[in-house]
Motif scaffolding. Structure first.
Motif, PDB file in Angstrom:
ATOM      1  N   THR A  94       8.252 105.605  33.396  1.00 48.98           N
ATOM      2  CA  THR A  94       7.028 104.830  33.275  1.00 48.98           C
ATOM      3  C   THR A  94       6.137 105.490  32.251  1.00 48.98           C
ATOM      4  O   THR A  94       5.850 106.681  32.338  1.00 48.98           O
ATOM      5  CB  THR A  94       6.295 104.741  34.624  1.00 48.98           C
TER       6      THR A  94
ATOM      7  N   ALA B 271       4.284 100.590  30.619  1.00 47.25           N
ATOM      8  CA  ALA B 271       5.444 100.929  31.437  1.00 47.25           C
ATOM      9  C   ALA B 271       6.715 100.770  30.620  1.00 47.25           C
ATOM     10  O   ALA B 271       6.904  99.786  29.909  1.00 47.25           O
ATOM     11  CB  ALA B 271       5.486 100.033  32.667  1.00 47.25           C
TER      12      ALA B 271
ATOM     13  N   THR C 210      10.840 100.973  31.101  1.00 46.37           N
ATOM     14  CA  THR C 210      11.943 101.092  32.042  1.00 46.37           C
ATOM     15  C   THR C 210      13.245 100.696  31.366  1.00 46.37           C
ATOM     16  O   THR C 210      13.264  99.965  30.382  1.00 46.37           O
ATOM     17  CB  THR C 210      11.718 100.171  33.252  1.00 46.37           C
TER      18      THR C 210
END
Length: 543
Positions: free
Chosen positions: A362, A463, A465
């Protein structure tokens, strides 16, 4: 004195003598006879005057006709019609010229499907009207010129070269404004009418080398062996788009000396391409764009435009711009030619703050402005999460080829590019035309660890991912053979065979689904290989 005056004097004198003699012999009857004789003499003189006037009128008409014929002959010599596929009119003295131009290229062929698991209608046998172009070109007094072609292939309208140029006589510089190539390499700059193979090199396809709207400044040495070009372009071709904030700066240098009757070619080319802004996440709609907004994507077909399948493909990733540098080398040695090119592309991507093993992480709640690279809060400029590489991925491609005319011709070359080959024994005159064999090795590398090891970044929250995507990119090695028949100067028939060896890429896991071992490190997706075969023919007429 005119002959009519002399005749009049003689007749008058004769009449005077006759009248005097008659008066002496017959004084009463002579006056009437003298008047009659004089009248006859005057009538004769008038007839002679009329005949002379008619002769002089005919002479004047003949002289006027001769002058007209001379003027027509001079005009014909001044404006000489010639045949170059279509009639070309040219006034060399004044600087005017005009010619209709165009081409028709019809392709037919077969592209193999490497695996039945790839479900698509666009592999196998197909045909396509590759180019149907019609336009005109010419010159205007003062050193100005023009050229424009519309392309009507595949039920849509596009444009080839469409420009206005200025090249003053006896001056080393020139300017071209309009839709034109962005100072690309040798094969891309050259017309598709003269290419060795049906399709250009894979890197030209992958790196989206094409025409855009711009201005190009040129310099040509007095000997014509050194050419320098530099220009500025918008990031799209002629279309209805108003996406005008992307731009391209490009330059090319060519040194092409003649050595012992052999034509040599050495070139360098460079492009910097600044991508369009995201414009509130509204997708750009222009043609020929090197990116969609600030998303880069590089991919290539398996040496045929009869399919839309790309077995090597980076997929979309967030980037601001890219830079391309290319090298060109070629030589013409009578019937033999050799050529090689390479281009290296480095993207200017957005980097992600992403750490950890496995790659699930993150990032900060603060991200970076895609335009200024300054940190800002929750910008949200991308419509959705985008793949962000770990740094700036780079890619490259190149080819080397050789060709030989079995019938003795020499490959055409002009102004730093390939040109028309002059057939020695045309088919229409009992010959077999020109016959050329070509061979090429073509390589494209779209693999990059920085690309594959990136992650999906949310530009609103920061974020990031994801995990490594080994299917992004891939490598393509092509082995190509070609036979070109040129029965007449303005017609060509090409037959090509290509074998593409694909390593990695987005389809590797589909084509080789049973090769996944318990430990992926023993057989990673990006190391699996498979082949694609292409047989293709082109029938071409140009004028």
């Amino acid at each position: 004195m005119k002959r009519s005056h002399i005749v009049r004097a003689l007749l008058a004198g004769s009449a005077l003598v006759l009248s005097s003699t008659a008066w002496a012999q017959e004084p009463e009857a002579q006056p009437d006879q003298s008047d009659a004789t004089a009248d006859a003499a005057i009538a004769d003189a008038q007839q002679l005057d009329d005949a002379q006037a008619k002769i002089e009128l005919l002479q004047a008409q003949v002289e006027a006709l001769q002058e007209s014929i001379t003027q027509i002959q001079a005009a014909q010599a001044k404006v000489t019609p010639s045949w170059k596929g279509t009639p070309q009119l040219e006034d060399k003295e004044a600087g005017w010229s005009f010619k209709v131009r165009g081409r028709l290229q019809y392709d037919v062929g077969y592209v193999s499907n490497p695996d039945d698991s790839i479900v698509t209608r666009n592999l196998g046998f197909n045909t396509r009207a590759r180019r149907i172009r019609l336009g005109a070109e010419g010159t205007i007094p003062g050193g100005f010129g023009y050229k424009c072609e519309a392309d009507f292939a595949n039920a849509s309208v596009g444009f080839g070269d469409c420009l206005i140029s200025y090249a003053p006589a006896n001056a080393p510089f020139n300017i071209a404004i309009g839709n034109q190539e962005t100072n690309n390499g040798l094969e891309q700059i050259s017309s598709s009418r003269w290419s060795s193979f049906i399709e250009r090199a894979a890197f030209d396809d992958a790196f989206i080398n094409t025409r855009r709207i711009g201005i190009n400044l040129g310099y040509v040495s007095k000997a014509g062996d050194l050419r320098l070009n530099a220009g500025l372009w918008t990031a799209h071709s002629i279309d209805s788009s108003l996406d005008n904030d992307g731009w391209i700066g490009a330059a090319r240098a060519v040194y092409a000396p003649l050595m012992g009757g052999n034509q040599l070619h050495f070139g360098l080319n460079y492009q910097h391409r600044e991508f369009q802004s995201n414009n509130g996440a509204t997708a750009a709609s222009g043609s020929g764009m090197p990116s969609t907004n600030q998303l880069a994507r590089y991919r290539a077909r398996p040496f045929s435009q009869l399919t839309d399948q790309r077995f090597v493909d980076t997929g979309n990733f967030a980037a601001k711009s890219d830079d391309i540098i290319g090298v060109e080398v070629a030589g013409i040695f009578k019937s033999l030619h050799i050529a090689a090119e390479g281009q290296y592309l480095k993207s200017n991507a957005y980097t992600a703050d992403c750490t950890g093993t496995p790659r699930v992480c993150t990032g900060p709640t603060v991200t970076f402005d895609p335009l200024t690279d300054d940190p800002v809060e929750a910008l949200g400029v991308f419509a959705a999460n985008q793949w962000v590489p770990l740094g700036n991925p780079s890619f490259w491609g190149g080819y080397i080829e050789a060709g030989y005319y079995l019938t003795g011709e020499t490959r055409g070359y002009k102004a730093g590019a390939w040109d028309r080959t002059k057939v020695l024994k045309p088919f229409s005159k009992g010959g077999m035309g020109a016959l050329q064999i070509n061979g090429r090795v073509d390589y494209l590398d779209l693999d990059s660890s920085k690309l594959k090891n990136g992650c999906t970044n949310n530009f609103s929250t920061g974020a990031c991912t994801g995990s490594p995507n080994l299917g992004k990119g891939g490598k393509q090695l092509g082995l190509q053979l070609g036979l070109t028949w040129i029965p007449e100067d303005y017609m060509r028939v090409l037959l090509n065979y290509s074998h593409a060896k694909i390593t990695g890429g987005p389809s590797a896991v589909i084509v080789e689904p049973n090769e996944i071992p318990a430990n992926p490190d023993q057989d990673p997706i990006d190391e699996r290989s498979y082949g694609v075969d292409v047989v293709q023919a082109r029938f071409q007429i140009d004028f």
